[in-house]
Enzyme design. Structure first.
Site, PDB file in Angstrom:
ATOM      1  N   PRO A   2       0.911  -1.250  -0.045  1.00 37.87           N
ATOM      2  CA  PRO A   2      -0.174   0.198  -0.066  1.00 37.87           C
ATOM      3  C   PRO A   2       0.940   1.421   0.073  1.00 37.87           C
ATOM      4  CG  PRO A   2      -0.548  -1.470   1.752  1.00 37.87           C
ATOM      5  CD  PRO A   2       0.653  -1.963   1.223  1.00 37.87           C
ATOM      6  N   GLU A   3       0.738   2.026  -1.181  1.00 34.38           N
ATOM      7  CA  GLU A   3       1.298   3.216  -1.003  1.00 34.38           C
ATOM      8  C   GLU A   3       0.344   4.385  -1.060  1.00 34.38           C
ATOM      9  OE1 GLU A   3       4.028   3.590  -4.535  1.00 34.38           O
ATOM     10  OE2 GLU A   3       4.139   1.500  -4.286  1.00 34.38           O
ATOM     11  N   LYS A  58       1.505   7.521   4.007  1.00 33.32           N
ATOM     12  CA  LYS A  58       1.150   6.137   3.887  1.00 33.32           C
ATOM     13  C   LYS A  58       0.537   6.041   5.416  1.00 33.32           C
ATOM     14  CE  LYS A  58       4.627   5.232   0.934  1.00 33.32           C
ATOM     15  NZ  LYS A  58       6.109   4.249   0.904  1.00 33.32           N
ATOM     16  N   ARG A 262      16.482  -1.792  -4.537  1.00 39.49           N
ATOM     17  CA  ARG A 262      14.885  -2.151  -4.744  1.00 39.49           C
ATOM     18  C   ARG A 262      14.965  -2.668  -6.001  1.00 39.49           C
ATOM     19  NH1 ARG A 262      12.921   1.700  -0.975  1.00 39.49           N
ATOM     20  NH2 ARG A 262      14.370   1.065   0.953  1.00 39.49           N
TER      21      ARG A 262
END
Length: 274
Positions: A2-3, A58, A262
């Site tokens: 979730p962003e 967030k 990442r």
DNA sequence: ATCTATGCCTGGTGGC
DNA sequence: TGCCACCAGGCATAGA
């Protein structure tokens, strides 16, 4: 993961179900989600009415009468509303029983999510909240100030955009999409970018987030749908998760690499390094 | 200031 | 089919 758009969607959905309801009981099959003394948390939350739900970056804020419950979903946190307290399933870790009989259930396969409680209005004194930067989708963006912040960094632009103390709300998905739209290589050093390029990135970040919010967020890497997390932005992705596919702009093959540790997707033709 | 490593975690994946 | 090492990643923290 979730962003900002996913958390925004969750917030709006929860608001419709929870405002005005009172928490009558808290059950914690896996209490480590709660980052304070468990008994204190339970005692304080019990008998509090949910008066509002807000979001910053967030983070979710459940406004109670006397406290604010600060919740971060991290990688895979989800909320469900169950009609009653039935059998607790494997990944349900915190369950709030409400006076309507419904239950608000926090579900998190990876158990990375966090909850804590502060006195109402004191959430901005939490270290984690205090240091957050501007929201990446806010309408008034101070381009001068952000350019100054970003330009002085010698880190890859992707790492800077993921740094929540500079800009908050972007995560791995939306950073990849933002940089693609901006035609900037994710590993380009932030200090190499012109003001014009930084402004383009900031504008695109807002465009991407606004569109994702409109579509209810992005659903990838989730194993089941949940309240407010069944968006449609995954159909709009241009690079993220699309390694091996063809770029819609130039037809070159999208590649996956690592930037700042990442997983990173980009088009090597559209996003050339300087 | 920035980097890397470690911890928090589990399910999915690839190798054998 | 099963076993296992490895990876994903937001954030905090520690040490280089």
């Amino acid at each position: 993961m979730p962003e900002l758009p996913e958390v925004e969607t969750v917030k709006e959905t929860l608001k419709r179900h929870l405002i005005g309801l009172k928490i009558v009981k808290v059950i914690t099959p896996y209490p480590n989600i709660i980052k304070m003394r468990l008994e204190e948390f339970k005692n304080k939350v019990t008998n509090q009415k949910i008066t509002g739900i807000n979001r910053y970056g967030k983070y979710l804020f459940f406004e109670l009468e006397d406290y604010t419950l600060v919740s971060h979903l991290r990688m895979e946190g989800k909320y469900f509303i169950r009609k009653s307290l039935g059998e607790v399933t494997k990944h349900e870790h915190v369950i709030f029983e409400l006076d309507s009989g419904d239950c608000l259930s926090y579900h998190d396969v990876r158990k990375f999510g966090t909850m804590e409680l502060v006195l109402k209005g004191e959430e901005k004194q939490l270290e984690s909240i205090k240091k957050l930067g501007y929201e990446a989708n806010q309408s008034k963006i101070d381009y001068d100030k952000l350019y100054e912040l970003i330009h002085k960094s010698t880190r890859p632009i992707k790492a800077v955009l993921l740094d929540q103390t500079i800009l908050t709300g972007l995560g791995n998905i939306y950073v990849d999409e933002t940089l693609f739209l901006s035609k900037i290589h994710p590993a380009e050093l932030a200090s190499n970018l012109s003001k014009e390029e930084v402004v383009t990135i900031l504008k695109n970040a807002k465009i991407v987030l606004d569109k994702a919010i409109k579509l209810g967020g992005t659903t990838i890497r989730t194993y089941q749908s949940s309240l407010g997390v069944d968006g449609r932005f995954q159909n709009e992705l241009k690079v993220h998760t699309l390694a091996g596919k063809l770029c819609q702009v130039c037809n070159d093959v999208i590649i996956k690499t690592k930037v700042g540790g990442r997983g990173t997707y980009f088009c090597p033709t559209c996003q050339k390094r300087k």
